[in-house]
Structure formats: C-alpha cells, structure tokens
Write an enzyme that holds these catalytic residues in place. Structure first.
Site, PDB file in Angstrom:
ATOM      1  N   GLU A 167     -37.238  47.279   2.577  1.00 39.63           N
ATOM      2  CA  GLU A 167     -36.853  46.326   1.539  1.00 39.63           C
ATOM      3  C   GLU A 167     -38.001  45.556   0.903  1.00 39.63           C
ATOM      4  O   GLU A 167     -37.910  45.166  -0.257  1.00 39.63           O
ATOM      5  CB  GLU A 167     -35.832  45.326   2.114  1.00 39.63           C
ATOM      6  CG  GLU A 167     -34.518  45.937   2.567  1.00 39.63           C
ATOM      7  CD  GLU A 167     -33.682  46.465   1.412  1.00 39.63           C
ATOM      8  OE1 GLU A 167     -33.882  45.998   0.276  1.00 39.63           O
ATOM      9  OE2 GLU A 167     -32.843  47.355   1.643  1.00 39.63           O
ATOM     10  N   SER A 442      17.342  21.830  35.417  1.00 39.94           N
ATOM     11  CA  SER A 442      16.916  21.506  36.780  1.00 39.94           C
ATOM     12  C   SER A 442      15.403  21.465  36.967  1.00 39.94           C
ATOM     13  O   SER A 442      14.929  21.117  38.058  1.00 39.94           O
ATOM     14  CB  SER A 442      17.511  22.527  37.757  1.00 39.94           C
ATOM     15  OG  SER A 442      18.914  22.416  37.793  1.00 39.94           O
TER      16      SER A 442
END
Length: 743
Positions: A167, A442
């Site tokens: 690049e 319960s």
C-alpha cells in the site's frame, strides 16, 4: 499582472485553508479519531485440579473458540487428544485481570474431574489455566462500526511490512503524499496487467476513511492530499500507522462494519492479531483493496488469487523464504468454522448486560477507547437451557400458547450464567425472564421457615407445626381460610415434613407467627424492588415476581442467608486492558445466621430427596440437589427451582394471558429443570454443618428433643442444646432404677 494577483490570492486562500485544517483536523484526530463499541465476552473456562470438568466439555469449549485439532501441537490455537486428556496451546489474551501470554499445557482427567495440569514442555505442575472467553457480541457506541483497538506493539512486524509493501512503500519517508508511490503503483499495475498497488499513501487512505466521502472528484482528491499533509506534519508516523490499522475497513458481519486488524483477525481466522501467519497476513492485506470484491466467505477463489499474488510479492521482497512461501500458498483461505464473530444471537442475555452497563459509572467518552465487558455468561448452561425449553414444552403440554423462561446463576459468585426469556430462545422482544411478574406460589415458603429458624428460639426442623383448618380475620376483608393443595389436613407434623411436602397451612401459620411485615421486608432485602402488599396471602406466594428475582432469592438461600445482588457483568476494561469497573464479590449482607441458613437448606434438600421434587433424586441420586416447587391458583403458573453446589436453575411456565395451563410445579417446570441438569455437570450439594448445629433426635409425634440413640428418634440437624441427663425416649424426664443409678 492579473495572473500574479490571482496567484497571490490563491496562495493566501490556500494558507488560510491549511491553517483552518490544521486547527480542526488536529483537534479531531487527537480527541475523536473513531468510535469503538463495547465488546461483550462470556466467562473464561478456568481449569483447576479437582474441578468438575470432563474431557468432552473442554473439547467443546476449544472448538467453540476455533481451536484447531492437529497431530502435533506447535502453535497457539491448536489442540490434540492424548491418552489421559487434552493438550492445547492457549492463545494470548488480555483478561480482565491482566494480559496472559500464550501457553502450551496438558490437562489430564479422572472421570468428570480435572486430575492435573502440566506446563509443556517442562512438565511443571500448574494450579490453574484460563481459556480466553467466548465473544458474545457488541453494544454500539452510537454507530454500526465494530473494532477491537490494538496497539502497534501487538501487530506482527510481518503484517506491517507487507502492508507497507503493498500500500505505501515510502510511508516512513514521504510527507503525507508521495509522487514516487503514484508512479511506482502505475508501473506495477501496468506490468501485472491488473491493479496490485494503489497510488494513495496510507495517510491519504486514512483521511478518506475518517473524514471524507467516497465521491470521485478533483476537489475531494485535493482536499485529501492537503489533509494528509497536515496529519503527517502534526502526528508521528507510528500514530498514523496505528490509527490506520484500527480504522481500515474489512467487510461486514451481521450488519456491522468490521474495522481494524484486531477484529478482522477474529472474524476471518478466529485468532488474536499476534497469532497471524504469513498466509493470514497476505489475505488481510489483500482484502483492504476491495472488502466486498475479495470477501473470502463469498468469493474464496477470488480472495485466494489476491492472497497468492501478495505472497509472491512477499517472497520476492525476501519477507519469507521458499519453504514458508510453499506452505502459505497451500493453506486454505479460511480455517473451517470461521467467518463469523457471533454464530448465534443472545437477545435475552444481551438485554440484561445492556441494562446493567447503563447503570455503571462509566467514563462519559468511553466510545473513544472502547470497552471490553466480561460477563458470567456460560455457553454450556445457556445451551442446556435453550435445548430444555425447546424440547420439553411440547412434551409437558400441547397448549400452543404455553410460554416459559429460564434463569441460571452461579450462586458462589452471584453471577447470571444463562437467560432464556421465550419458548423461542432467539425471539427478540418480551423477555419473560426479567419482565414477567407472576405469583410465585410455594416458592415463598423457604423464606418463612428461614425467618422462623432465625427469630423463634425453640423452632427446629423437628418441631411440630399444625396442619389443621383455621381461619384468619382481616380488616375490611372476608375471613381467609387457607387450604392445602390436596384439600386435606395432616394434623400435627414435623416442620421438616411440612416443608418437604410443601404443606400450605403450616406455612401460613408460621408466616403469621413470624410476621407478615417481616416477610415483605425480607423479600425487599433479597433484591425485590417491586411493590409488595403486606397481606397474609403472601405466605402462599400471592406476590408477583420475575424468574430473575426468584433466582436472586434462591441464590441467597443457597449461600445460607448471605445476600449479594445477581449480576451479569463481572468486570469492564477499555480496549487497552485498563480496568474501568471490577465487581467486589467478597461483600455480602447476611439476612440469616449460618445455622438458620443451614437448616433451611437441609429442608430444601429434603424436598428433592423425598418431597415434591423427588423425581430429581430418582434421576440424579439423593443429597446432590436442593430445591422447591411452586404452583399458583387454578394452575396458572408452574415453577421449580433447583440448585447444587454451584448452579441455581429457575424455570417458570405459564401463559401470557394468565389462563390456566393445568400444570403443577412438579408436572411442568420440574421436567424442564431435569432436562437442564442432564446437560450440565452437577456439582453435588455440600451442606457443611456450622459449629453451633449438631445431629439431634426428635420425638416423631411430640416434636421434642430426645436422645439420638432412641429407636423412635427422627434424626435431624438442630442448634446445639444441652439435654437433661434423665431425658428419655418418651420425651419426658424418666426416673432411673437403682440398677441404672448404680451403673
């Protein structure tokens, strides 16, 4: 003359524009180059000698983390099976408590436990080894970009050299733009008859990615060049290169843009950036030119051609030798099982994480440095919960409207490990695990018994409770006559039996005795933040709570009365590994004494061994689990909670329209709990008796202490108490004969 004037004006305008760029660009680049998300991780599987982990669990975790099975383990991210266990090379990772280097180890197993951990190649014994945590997803900082910020020191030199080769070869020598690079790129592309190099410098590419549009115009190109010159003047080459490596675009994953080499390494190879080899590096550098065009998941042949071309350049420039080149071009483009950061979405768990993250005191500008959020999420328990709810709901009922929720927590750490908020675990929307407020039936009873052990000095598991009809007058309300589930009454019975059999009337009597206001206070002290009406009916669970709230209460009970709020988040760091938040799990608020907590746990173990949860004892054996069932009026809600020495599993089944489902806690939710427990390693419950609790004998009809060696004694734990020397098996003081007195 006119031309000179125009030139002077142009120079003045250009200088002014450069000054403007210098001021604005420098400030923006210094303070807000990009936004980084919060990356969410699960728990780290920790292996220690005697830990309840088997070989198959470890192998599943390694595969989940994209470790590769090999014949010989040489590099990080590899594993192989051995005669006694598994050898693997743990990857380097920045854990919440600091970075750890790659490490090769051998883990040996004995049955379902870790036998030994050996460091290789020296064979030194280790006390523990952590695997890196699984990546769960991201929470956005305000955009759709994903990145994992990495410092330049972590990036392999070969990646940097290859990037600059392809690049920007003159990166360290130009001033932001390079005419030489433009000319060299043109010649290289002409020679190859294709585009192999770009003419823009890395600095120009960075400017375009950060600040400019994709518009193709002379003005944009000129602006790009000027901005590149300013950046190059104001910032060091290494700062620019590091920013480029964290900003460069690598494609999409589930709608999120993947930026930076840190996350791209995870996406395409399942590796940390430090682990990338030459072929990996060539592919990443090749993708930069066209992330969509060279996407190796969609166009593997095209991506391989680009990768191999870059490998040729690397070989030609002596960045690798011939042996490395031959090995690299023969490597598959992508390893099997990669190409996705997250394979499955976790909407209900991630919703919980997002909510908790919003309540933490985080830095206002955390998006600039990003976050890494470490949670208690356990993929083993999550998969078990999801599989259980999907398979069991059709089996327990043919009602298409039946819904369910599951919460699993590690009560040793008060951490939420799994959440399912819908019968479709991937369904985004209403999360019943945290938002469904349903009567708990319960499930409230253990709190009543725990408070009775705490506040009533003579109350024990062996004490008598009354299961006989009674009426309770209420101001401005009809007289309340509580009933048992079976509409029958057992008369006087031991408290242990009443709890194990989930008898309603004894619980109501006991709840009234300890105080309705006190029960409401205990619920709030146990983490319930919704309003509670202090009416006698709460003794039978007439209080709406979410599965998450129930799990928090039972986490406290499993810890013998020590309360810590449940959380999904363990720690938070920024992307550099600096701690932002760390949970302190050592502090807890004690709601009951150790003795009271032990007694209620003993009773809840009895629920599993011989009470309403006995099907779990049949499946897994006695004394391994404790728990409780819950059923509400007209069978509208089916609840069950079970816990071992590590996990609390809460299951709720019901309908969103609150219509009856015709399921009790034992006929519905218990079956889902059983399916969960069949898929996770049970850590048998350990009830270690406190120093002030002893084995005691109780008269089965009178509920009073008698000697433990009496044939009629019910043996139950009780708080230490000195008994009269003349106490007999009848429960009374018995006068001894002359023969007994003599000897």
């Amino acid at each position: 003359m006119l031309g000179l004037k125009l030139s002077i004006v142009g120079i003045v305008v250009l200088v002014g524009y450069l000054i403007y760029l210098d001021a604005t660009l420098t400030e923006r680049f210094s303070s807000s180059r990009y936004q980084a998300p919060a990356l969410i991780y699960g728990r780290s599987l920790t292996l220690e000698p005697q830990a309840t982990v088997n070989k198959s669990t470890l192998i599943s975790e390694l595969r989940r983390l994209n470790y590769r099975a090999v014949d010989t383990v040489k590099d990080s991210g590899q594993y192989r099976l051995t005669e006694y266990g598994v050898e693997f090379y743990r990857r380097p990772f920045d854990f919440a408590n600091g970075p750890q280097m790659a490490k090769r180890v051998q883990v040996n197993f004995a049955g379902n436990r870790v036998q030994a951990i050996l460091s290789l190649p020296d064979g030194r014994t280790l006390n523990r080894i952590q695997l890196e945590p699984p990546y769960l997803g991201r929470l956005s900082g305000g955009n759709d970009e994903d990145r994992l910020l990495v410092g330049l020191e972590r990036v392999p030199s070969l990646l940097i050299e290859t990037l600059l080769l392809v690049e920007d070869r003159d990166f360290y020598h130009h001033s932001g733009i390079s005419l030489t690079s433009i000319g060299r790129a043109a010649l290289a592309n002409l020679s190859a008859m294709r585009t192999v190099q770009g003419g823009s410098t890395l600095t120009q590419q960075l400017v375009k990615n950060l600040y400019l549009t994709r518009e193709r115009s002379l003005w944009r190109k000129m602006n790009e060049a000027l901005m590149a010159i300013v950046l190059d003047y104001r910032f060091s080459k290494n700062e620019i290169l590091e920013t480029y490596l964290n900003e460069v675009y690598f494609g999409q994953d589930r709608g999120s843009a993947i930026h930076g080499v840190g996350l791209a390494s995870r996406l395409y190879f399942g590796k940390q950036v430090e682990e990338l080899n030459a072929a990996d590096i060539a592919l990443l550098v090749g993708i930069i030119k066209g992330p969509s065009y060279y996407d190796p998941r969609r166009y593997p042949e095209r991506a391989q051609e680009r990768r191999d071309l870059i490998l040729q350049l690397m070989f030609a420039q002596n960045l690798m030798n011939k042996t490395q080149y031959v090995a690299s071009v023969s490597q598959p483009v992508l390893p099997a099982g990669t190409g996705r950061l997250v394979t499955e979405n976790l909407p209900h768990y991630m919703e919980l994480v997002k909510f908790e993250l919003g309540r933490l005191n985080l830095p206002v500008n955390w998006q600039q440095e990003g976050l890494r959020v470490f949670t208690y999420f356990d993929p083993v328990t999550q998969n078990a919960a999801e599989a259980a709810i999907v398979t069991e709901l059709p089996r327990v009922s043919d009602d298409d409207e039946l819904q369910g929720a599951i919460v699993i927590a590690n009560h040793q750490e008060a951490g939420v490990t799994a959440v399912v908020g819908d019968k479709n675990p991937r369904q985004v929307g209403f999360n019943r695990a945290v938002a469904a407020m349903r009567p708990v039936g319960s499930l409230i009873k253990p709190l009543i018994y725990a408070e009775a052990f705490q506040s009533l000095p003579d109350f024990e598991l062996g004490s008598l409770v009354s299961d006989e009809p009674f009426q309770l007058a209420q101001s401005n309300q009809p007289i309340w006559i509580p009933q048992n589930f079976d509409k029958k009454f057992e008369g006087e019975m031991l408290a242990y039996d009443a709890l194990a059999q989930s008898r309603n009337v004894p619980a109501v009597r006991l709840g009234v005795e300890v105080g309705i206001e006190r029960l409401a206070e205990l619920l709030q002290m146990s983490g319930v933040d919704s309003p509670i009406t202090s009416v006698p009916a709460i003794t039978l669970g007439a209080v709406p709570l979410s599965p998450m709230a129930i799990t928090e209460i039972y986490t406290m009970l499993a810890q013998h009365g020590g309360y810590r709020p449940l959380q999904s988040i363990r720690a938070v760091t920024n992307h550099e590994g600096l701690t932002v938040y760390e949970r302190n799990v050592s502090q807890q608020q004690r709601l009951f004494s150790e003795a009271s907590g032990f007694l209620v746990n003993f009773g809840l173990r009895g629920v599993i061994n011989e009470g309403t949860g006995s099907k779990l004892a049949d499946a897994f054996g006695v004394n391994k689990l404790a728990g409780k069932s819950g059923t509400t009026n007209d069978y509208r809600d089916s609840w069950f909670v079970a816990y071992d020495n590590q996990h609390v599993v809460t299951v709720w089944l019901g309908r969103d329209d609150n219509q009856p489902v015709q399921l009790t806690g034992s006929s519905g939710a218990l079956k889902v709990v059983q399916q969960v427990l069949e898929q996770i390693p049970i850590v048998p419950l350990q009830l270690n008796s406190p120093t002030d609790v002893e084995a005691a004998g109780f008269h089965p009809q009178l509920g009073v202490r008698i000697p433990v060696d009496c044939n009629n004694a019910r043996l139950l734990p009780a708080r230490q108490k000195k008994l009269p020397e003349d106490l007999g098996c009848s429960g009374n003081i018995e006068e001894k004969s002359w023969w007994q007195r003599l000897f």
